[in-house]
Design a protein around this motif. Structure first.
Motif, PDB file in Angstrom:
ATOM      1  N   LYS A 183       0.844  -1.178   0.000  1.00  0.00           N
ATOM      2  CA  LYS A 183       0.000   0.000   0.000  1.00  0.00           C
ATOM      3  C   LYS A 183       0.887   1.237   0.000  1.00  0.00           C
ATOM      4  N   CYS A 184       0.282   2.394  -0.304  1.00  0.00           N
ATOM      5  CA  CYS A 184       1.043   3.629  -0.387  1.00  0.00           C
ATOM      6  C   CYS A 184       1.495   4.070   1.002  1.00  0.00           C
ATOM      7  N   VAL A 185       2.676   4.658   1.054  1.00  0.00           N
ATOM      8  CA  VAL A 185       3.231   5.124   2.318  1.00  0.00           C
ATOM      9  C   VAL A 185       2.402   6.272   2.903  1.00  0.00           C
ATOM     10  N   PHE A 186       1.718   7.029   2.045  1.00  0.00           N
ATOM     11  CA  PHE A 186       0.835   8.097   2.514  1.00  0.00           C
ATOM     12  C   PHE A 186      -0.555   7.495   2.743  1.00  0.00           C
ATOM     13  N   ASP A 187      -0.937   7.341   3.996  1.00  0.00           N
ATOM     14  CA  ASP A 187      -2.165   6.621   4.328  1.00  0.00           C
ATOM     15  C   ASP A 187      -3.359   7.572   4.286  1.00  0.00           C
ATOM     16  N   ASP A 188      -3.825   7.842   3.067  1.00  0.00           N
ATOM     17  CA  ASP A 188      -4.963   8.732   2.877  1.00  0.00           C
ATOM     18  C   ASP A 188      -6.028   8.040   2.041  1.00  0.00           C
ATOM     19  N   VAL A 189      -6.824   8.815   1.333  1.00  0.00           N
ATOM     20  CA  VAL A 189      -7.940   8.257   0.569  1.00  0.00           C
ATOM     21  C   VAL A 189      -7.471   7.297  -0.523  1.00  0.00           C
ATOM     22  N   VAL A 190      -6.229   7.416  -0.976  1.00  0.00           N
ATOM     23  CA  VAL A 190      -5.721   6.517  -2.018  1.00  0.00           C
ATOM     24  C   VAL A 190      -5.755   5.064  -1.548  1.00  0.00           C
ATOM     25  N   ASN A 191      -5.320   4.810  -0.326  1.00  0.00           N
ATOM     26  CA  ASN A 191      -5.364   3.445   0.203  1.00  0.00           C
ATOM     27  C   ASN A 191      -6.802   2.971   0.415  1.00  0.00           C
ATOM     28  N   GLU A 192      -7.695   3.886   0.750  1.00  0.00           N
ATOM     29  CA  GLU A 192      -9.108   3.531   0.881  1.00  0.00           C
ATOM     30  C   GLU A 192      -9.688   3.147  -0.478  1.00  0.00           C
ATOM     31  N   LEU A 193      -9.310   3.897  -1.500  1.00  0.00           N
ATOM     32  CA  LEU A 193      -9.793   3.596  -2.856  1.00  0.00           C
ATOM     33  C   LEU A 193      -9.249   2.261  -3.349  1.00  0.00           C
ATOM     34  N   ALA A 194      -8.024   1.934  -2.969  1.00  0.00           N
ATOM     35  CA  ALA A 194      -7.417   0.681  -3.417  1.00  0.00           C
ATOM     36  C   ALA A 194      -8.246  -0.522  -2.981  1.00  0.00           C
ATOM     37  N   VAL A 195      -8.777  -0.480  -1.765  1.00  0.00           N
ATOM     38  CA  VAL A 195      -9.620  -1.581  -1.263  1.00  0.00           C
ATOM     39  C   VAL A 195     -10.895  -1.685  -2.087  1.00  0.00           C
ATOM     40  N   LYS A 196     -11.509  -0.552  -2.366  1.00  0.00           N
ATOM     41  CA  LYS A 196     -12.746  -0.538  -3.158  1.00  0.00           C
ATOM     42  C   LYS A 196     -12.474  -0.974  -4.597  1.00  0.00           C
ATOM     43  N   PHE A 197     -11.354  -0.524  -5.155  1.00  0.00           N
ATOM     44  CA  PHE A 197     -10.970  -0.862  -6.525  1.00  0.00           C
ATOM     45  C   PHE A 197     -10.769  -2.372  -6.661  1.00  0.00           C
ATOM     46  N   LYS A 198     -10.133  -2.975  -5.680  1.00  0.00           N
ATOM     47  CA  LYS A 198      -9.878  -4.412  -5.738  1.00  0.00           C
ATOM     48  C   LYS A 198     -11.170  -5.210  -5.788  1.00  0.00           C
ATOM     49  N   GLU A 199     -12.180  -4.750  -5.085  1.00  0.00           N
ATOM     50  CA  GLU A 199     -13.453  -5.464  -5.010  1.00  0.00           C
ATOM     51  C   GLU A 199     -14.355  -5.177  -6.210  1.00  0.00           C
ATOM     52  N   ALA A 200     -14.043  -4.139  -6.974  1.00  0.00           N
ATOM     53  CA  ALA A 200     -14.924  -3.700  -8.059  1.00  0.00           C
ATOM     54  C   ALA A 200     -14.685  -4.484  -9.347  1.00  0.00           C
ATOM     55  N   ASP A 201     -15.745  -4.565 -10.139  1.00  0.00           N
ATOM     56  CA  ASP A 201     -15.656  -5.145 -11.484  1.00  0.00           C
ATOM     57  C   ASP A 201     -15.362  -4.076 -12.518  1.00  0.00           C
ATOM     58  N   GLY A 202     -15.643  -2.824 -12.167  1.00  0.00           N
ATOM     59  CA  GLY A 202     -15.423  -1.724 -13.089  1.00  0.00           C
ATOM     60  C   GLY A 202     -15.022  -0.463 -12.370  1.00  0.00           C
ATOM     61  N   LEU A 203     -14.334   0.420 -13.101  1.00  0.00           N
ATOM     62  CA  LEU A 203     -13.858   1.682 -12.544  1.00  0.00           C
ATOM     63  C   LEU A 203     -14.172   2.813 -13.512  1.00  0.00           C
ATOM     64  N   VAL A 204     -14.830   3.853 -13.006  1.00  0.00           N
ATOM     65  CA  VAL A 204     -15.114   5.050 -13.800  1.00  0.00           C
ATOM     66  C   VAL A 204     -14.276   6.195 -13.248  1.00  0.00           C
ATOM     67  N   LEU A 205     -13.522   6.846 -14.123  1.00  0.00           N
ATOM     68  CA  LEU A 205     -12.720   8.009 -13.755  1.00  0.00           C
ATOM     69  C   LEU A 205     -13.342   9.230 -14.417  1.00  0.00           C
ATOM     70  N   ALA A 206     -13.627  10.262 -13.619  1.00  0.00           N
ATOM     71  CA  ALA A 206     -14.298  11.445 -14.162  1.00  0.00           C
ATOM     72  C   ALA A 206     -13.575  12.705 -13.742  1.00  0.00           C
ATOM     73  N   SER A 207     -13.457  13.640 -14.679  1.00  0.00           N
ATOM     74  CA  SER A 207     -12.743  14.882 -14.372  1.00  0.00           C
ATOM     75  C   SER A 207     -13.261  16.041 -15.205  1.00  0.00           C
ATOM     76  N   PRO A 208     -13.251  17.246 -14.628  1.00  0.00           N
ATOM     77  CA  PRO A 208     -13.393  18.440 -15.452  1.00  0.00           C
ATOM     78  C   PRO A 208     -12.084  18.663 -16.205  1.00  0.00           C
ATOM     79  N   VAL A 209     -12.133  19.514 -17.200  1.00  0.00           N
ATOM     80  CA  VAL A 209     -10.957  19.782 -18.027  1.00  0.00           C
ATOM     81  C   VAL A 209     -10.299  21.082 -17.580  1.00  0.00           C
ATOM     82  N   TYR A 210      -8.993  20.989 -17.243  1.00  0.00           N
ATOM     83  CA  TYR A 210      -8.198  22.164 -16.902  1.00  0.00           C
ATOM     84  C   TYR A 210      -7.010  22.224 -17.858  1.00  0.00           C
ATOM     85  N   TYR A 211      -6.954  23.220 -18.716  1.00  0.00           N
ATOM     86  CA  TYR A 211      -5.858  23.363 -19.676  1.00  0.00           C
ATOM     87  C   TYR A 211      -5.643  22.069 -20.466  1.00  0.00           C
TER      88      TYR A 211
END
Length: 205
Positions: A58-86
């Motif tokens: 796991k990442c050395v910085f224990d923040d939301v990234v490690n929380e997402l990793a657990v959810k990502f592992k259990e998921a069948d799909g992943l949606v990434l969404a972003s506004p556009v900046y430059y």
């Protein structure tokens, strides 16, 4: 079926949220368990290439990234969404994804990925391509729609008037659901594709 949806916008209830919520309606109707996690307004630093995740899983910085990793592992799909900046995704989202995909060492093969982008006008396809690269380096099939997965709006809520964009989101969710279900059936009958041992090469040796 489970889908993790990561919202890279700092604006709660903004145009990126409208796009994801349109997909969420379809997932719920199709019996897919979906969760939206908004990270664009969080304090997430970038990867420092320390190598700790290779030792500890796991990442050395224990923040939301490690929380997402657990959810990502259990998921069948992943949606990434972003506004556009430059003509690029929100930097907070990119910092999150760099660390998430590098530190989460589980096999991501055949998890389905989809990218969603929102903007006033331009830079959508560049950001769309940027986000899809996380999937294609990880053995993840990319779900498509009737058009590039984009929606338009500048002010809060304007994306709700982009009827074609909303339809694109619904179509994307249906296609993603079909792909996840089809892969699940294929895995049950045939298993995952055979993997060769990794053969890394260096351009300076």
């Amino acid at each position: 079926m489970k889908v993790l949806m990561i919202n890279g916008s700092p604006r709660v209830g903004g145009n990126t949220s409208i796009a994801l919520n349109e997909m969420l309606k379809v997932f719920e109707a199709e019996g897919v368990e979906a969760e939206i996690v908004q990270i664009g307004n969080k304090d997430i630093r970038g990867c420092i290439a320390c190598g700790s995740c290779g030792k500890n899983g796991k990442c050395v910085f224990d923040d939301v990234v490690n929380e997402l990793a657990v959810k990502f592992k259990e998921a069948d799909g992943l949606v990434l969404a972003s506004p556009v900046y430059y003509a690029s995704a929100n930097a907070t989202l990119i910092a999150c994804l760099d660390r998430l995909f590098h530190s989460a060492k589980f096999d991501k093969t055949m998890k389905v990925g989809a990218s969603v982008v929102s903007a006033r006008r331009g830079g959508l396809s560049a950001t769309f391509d940027e986000l899809n690269k996380y999937f294609t380096i990880s053995g993840m099939p990319v779900a498509s729609s009737q058009y590039w997965n984009s929606i338009h709006g500048r002010e809060m809520g304007q994306a709700s008037k982009d009827l074609e964009g909303l339809q694109t989101m619904r179509t994307l969710a249906r296609n993603m659901t079909f792909l996840m279900k089809s892969i699940a059936l294929g895995k049950e009958k045939y298993g995952l594709p055979e993997k060769e041992p990794w053969q890394p090469t260096s351009f300076i040796k």
